[in-house]
Design a protein around this motif. Structure first.
Motif, PDB file in Angstrom:
ATOM      1  N   LYS A  88      12.635   8.123  -2.303  1.00  0.00           N
ATOM      2  CA  LYS A  88      12.154   7.572  -3.570  1.00  0.00           C
ATOM      3  C   LYS A  88      10.937   6.661  -3.376  1.00  0.00           C
ATOM      4  N   ARG A  89      10.668   6.239  -2.132  1.00  0.00           N
ATOM      5  CA  ARG A  89       9.497   5.389  -1.869  1.00  0.00           C
ATOM      6  C   ARG A  89       8.372   6.166  -1.182  1.00  0.00           C
ATOM      7  N   LEU A  90       8.528   7.467  -1.073  1.00  0.00           N
ATOM      8  CA  LEU A  90       7.515   8.300  -0.435  1.00  0.00           C
ATOM      9  C   LEU A  90       6.193   8.262  -1.202  1.00  0.00           C
ATOM     10  N   GLN A  91       6.253   8.263  -2.522  1.00  0.00           N
ATOM     11  CA  GLN A  91       5.037   8.169  -3.329  1.00  0.00           C
ATOM     12  C   GLN A  91       4.332   6.842  -3.055  1.00  0.00           C
ATOM     13  N   LEU A  92       5.095   5.764  -2.929  1.00  0.00           N
ATOM     14  CA  LEU A  92       4.511   4.461  -2.631  1.00  0.00           C
ATOM     15  C   LEU A  92       3.809   4.482  -1.282  1.00  0.00           C
ATOM     16  N   LEU A  93       4.407   5.110  -0.291  1.00  0.00           N
ATOM     17  CA  LEU A  93       3.774   5.223   1.025  1.00  0.00           C
ATOM     18  C   LEU A  93       2.474   6.011   0.929  1.00  0.00           C
ATOM     19  N   GLY A  94       2.500   7.139   0.224  1.00  0.00           N
ATOM     20  CA  GLY A  94       1.286   7.950   0.065  1.00  0.00           C
ATOM     21  C   GLY A  94       0.182   7.192  -0.640  1.00  0.00           C
ATOM     22  N   VAL A  95       0.522   6.491  -1.696  1.00  0.00           N
ATOM     23  CA  VAL A  95      -0.471   5.711  -2.446  1.00  0.00           C
ATOM     24  C   VAL A  95      -1.003   4.573  -1.579  1.00  0.00           C
ATOM     25  N   THR A  96      -0.138   3.938  -0.812  1.00  0.00           N
ATOM     26  CA  THR A  96      -0.560   2.833   0.045  1.00  0.00           C
ATOM     27  C   THR A  96      -1.506   3.314   1.135  1.00  0.00           C
ATOM     28  N   CYS A  97      -1.193   4.433   1.761  1.00  0.00           N
ATOM     29  CA  CYS A  97      -2.074   4.977   2.806  1.00  0.00           C
ATOM     30  C   CYS A  97      -3.421   5.388   2.222  1.00  0.00           C
ATOM     31  N   THR A  98      -3.413   5.954   1.037  1.00  0.00           N
ATOM     32  CA  THR A  98      -4.670   6.289   0.359  1.00  0.00           C
ATOM     33  C   THR A  98      -5.445   5.028   0.041  1.00  0.00           C
ATOM     34  N   PHE A  99      -4.747   3.990  -0.380  1.00  0.00           N
ATOM     35  CA  PHE A  99      -5.373   2.697  -0.665  1.00  0.00           C
ATOM     36  C   PHE A  99      -6.028   2.131   0.587  1.00  0.00           C
ATOM     37  N   ILE A 100      -5.347   2.204   1.727  1.00  0.00           N
ATOM     38  CA  ILE A 100      -5.913   1.705   2.986  1.00  0.00           C
ATOM     39  C   ILE A 100      -7.182   2.473   3.333  1.00  0.00           C
ATOM     40  N   ALA A 101      -7.137   3.783   3.166  1.00  0.00           N
ATOM     41  CA  ALA A 101      -8.294   4.613   3.507  1.00  0.00           C
ATOM     42  C   ALA A 101      -9.458   4.398   2.547  1.00  0.00           C
ATOM     43  N   ALA A 102      -9.175   4.221   1.277  1.00  0.00           N
ATOM     44  CA  ALA A 102     -10.236   4.157   0.267  1.00  0.00           C
ATOM     45  C   ALA A 102     -10.680   2.738  -0.050  1.00  0.00           C
ATOM     46  N   LYS A 103      -9.797   1.783   0.063  1.00  0.00           N
ATOM     47  CA  LYS A 103     -10.056   0.379  -0.239  1.00  0.00           C
ATOM     48  C   LYS A 103     -10.560   0.163  -1.665  1.00  0.00           C
ATOM     49  N   PHE A 104      -9.906   0.817  -2.617  1.00  0.00           N
ATOM     50  CA  PHE A 104     -10.137   0.524  -4.025  1.00  0.00           C
ATOM     51  C   PHE A 104      -9.261  -0.655  -4.399  1.00  0.00           C
ATOM     52  N   GLU A 105      -9.354  -1.083  -5.606  1.00  0.00           N
ATOM     53  CA  GLU A 105      -8.498  -2.152  -6.109  1.00  0.00           C
ATOM     54  C   GLU A 105      -7.066  -1.634  -6.193  1.00  0.00           C
ATOM     55  N   ALA A 106      -6.116  -2.422  -5.717  1.00  0.00           N
ATOM     56  CA  ALA A 106      -4.716  -1.991  -5.684  1.00  0.00           C
ATOM     57  C   ALA A 106      -4.187  -1.675  -7.078  1.00  0.00           C
ATOM     58  N   SER A 107      -4.685  -2.363  -8.094  1.00  0.00           N
ATOM     59  CA  SER A 107      -4.206  -2.092  -9.452  1.00  0.00           C
ATOM     60  C   SER A 107      -4.584  -0.682  -9.902  1.00  0.00           C
ATOM     61  N   ASP A 108      -5.713  -0.150  -9.389  1.00  0.00           N
ATOM     62  CA  ASP A 108      -6.077   1.236  -9.696  1.00  0.00           C
ATOM     63  C   ASP A 108      -5.030   2.199  -9.158  1.00  0.00           C
ATOM     64  N   PHE A 109      -4.470   1.871  -8.011  1.00  0.00           N
ATOM     65  CA  PHE A 109      -3.461   2.737  -7.412  1.00  0.00           C
ATOM     66  C   PHE A 109      -2.109   2.585  -8.103  1.00  0.00           C
ATOM     67  N   ALA A 110      -1.829   1.429  -8.627  1.00  0.00           N
ATOM     68  CA  ALA A 110      -0.606   1.270  -9.422  1.00  0.00           C
ATOM     69  C   ALA A 110      -0.688   2.170 -10.649  1.00  0.00           C
ATOM     70  N   TYR A 111      -1.864   2.260 -11.232  1.00  0.00           N
ATOM     71  CA  TYR A 111      -2.082   3.123 -12.396  1.00  0.00           C
ATOM     72  C   TYR A 111      -1.839   4.590 -12.025  1.00  0.00           C
ATOM     73  N   ILE A 112      -2.284   4.986 -10.841  1.00  0.00           N
ATOM     74  CA  ILE A 112      -2.122   6.369 -10.383  1.00  0.00           C
ATOM     75  C   ILE A 112      -0.647   6.750 -10.327  1.00  0.00           C
ATOM     76  N   THR A 113       0.207   5.781  -9.998  1.00  0.00           N
ATOM     77  CA  THR A 113       1.643   6.059  -9.915  1.00  0.00           C
ATOM     78  C   THR A 113       2.332   5.942 -11.273  1.00  0.00           C
ATOM     79  N   ASN A 114       1.504   5.842 -12.331  1.00  0.00           N
ATOM     80  CA  ASN A 114       2.036   5.670 -13.686  1.00  0.00           C
ATOM     81  C   ASN A 114       2.853   4.380 -13.773  1.00  0.00           C
ATOM     82  N   ASN A 115       2.354   3.384 -13.017  1.00  0.00           N
ATOM     83  CA  ASN A 115       2.967   2.053 -12.947  1.00  0.00           C
ATOM     84  C   ASN A 115       4.418   2.079 -12.454  1.00  0.00           C
ATOM     85  N   THR A 116       4.752   3.096 -11.659  1.00  0.00           N
ATOM     86  CA  THR A 116       6.063   3.123 -11.011  1.00  0.00           C
ATOM     87  C   THR A 116       6.142   1.984 -10.006  1.00  0.00           C
TER      88      THR A 116
END
Length: 140
Positions: A5-33
């Protein structure tokens, strides 16, 4: 281990590390999960697990310094860049250090542009890269 159930969070976090966008943008990508704080907390865990070893040297890391040391103009610089772009598509060249790839591309471009081995500005390949021209010749 990561729960399913936290696999999506891991994927989003790794993408965040690679891209270095604002973390709130990535929260939006997960539909605020997951929240921005969830992503930032897991970022620390992932980076610690990797011992912060996330950068691998590539020819880009050496390109500017070595081209500048060789006295390259815009045509020479473009040719070196083109040769490197061709080289990174050849799997056989992966065994060579990135600094050697750049040095070999400079050597080959100097020859192609009839600049002589050292180009207009005498530079020491040995002092700049620690490699002797004769060692680079087989790569070019």
């Amino acid at each position: 281990t990561i729960l399913r159930k936290r696999l999506q969070l891991l994927g989003v976090t790794c993408t965040f590390i690679a891209a270095k966008f604002e973390a709130s943008d990535f929260a939006y990508i997960t539909n605020n999960t997951y929240t921005k704080d969830d992503i930032l907390k897991l970022e620390c865990v992932v980076l610690s697990a990797l011992d912060f070893d996330i950068v691998v040297p590539t020819p880009v890391h050496f390109f500017d310094r070595l081209v500048r040391a060789s006295g390259g103009d815009s045509v020479h610089t473009s040719l070196v860049q083109y040769l490197l772009e061709l080289a990174i598509t050849d799997i056989k060249l992966i065994r060579h250090a990135p600094s050697r790839m750049v040095s070999a591309a400079i050597l080959l471009s100097n020859e192609l542009l009839r600049r002589g081995r050292c180009g207009p500005r005498p530079w020491s390949t040995t002092a700049t890269t620690g490699k002797v021209i004769s060692a680079l010749a087989p790569m070019s």
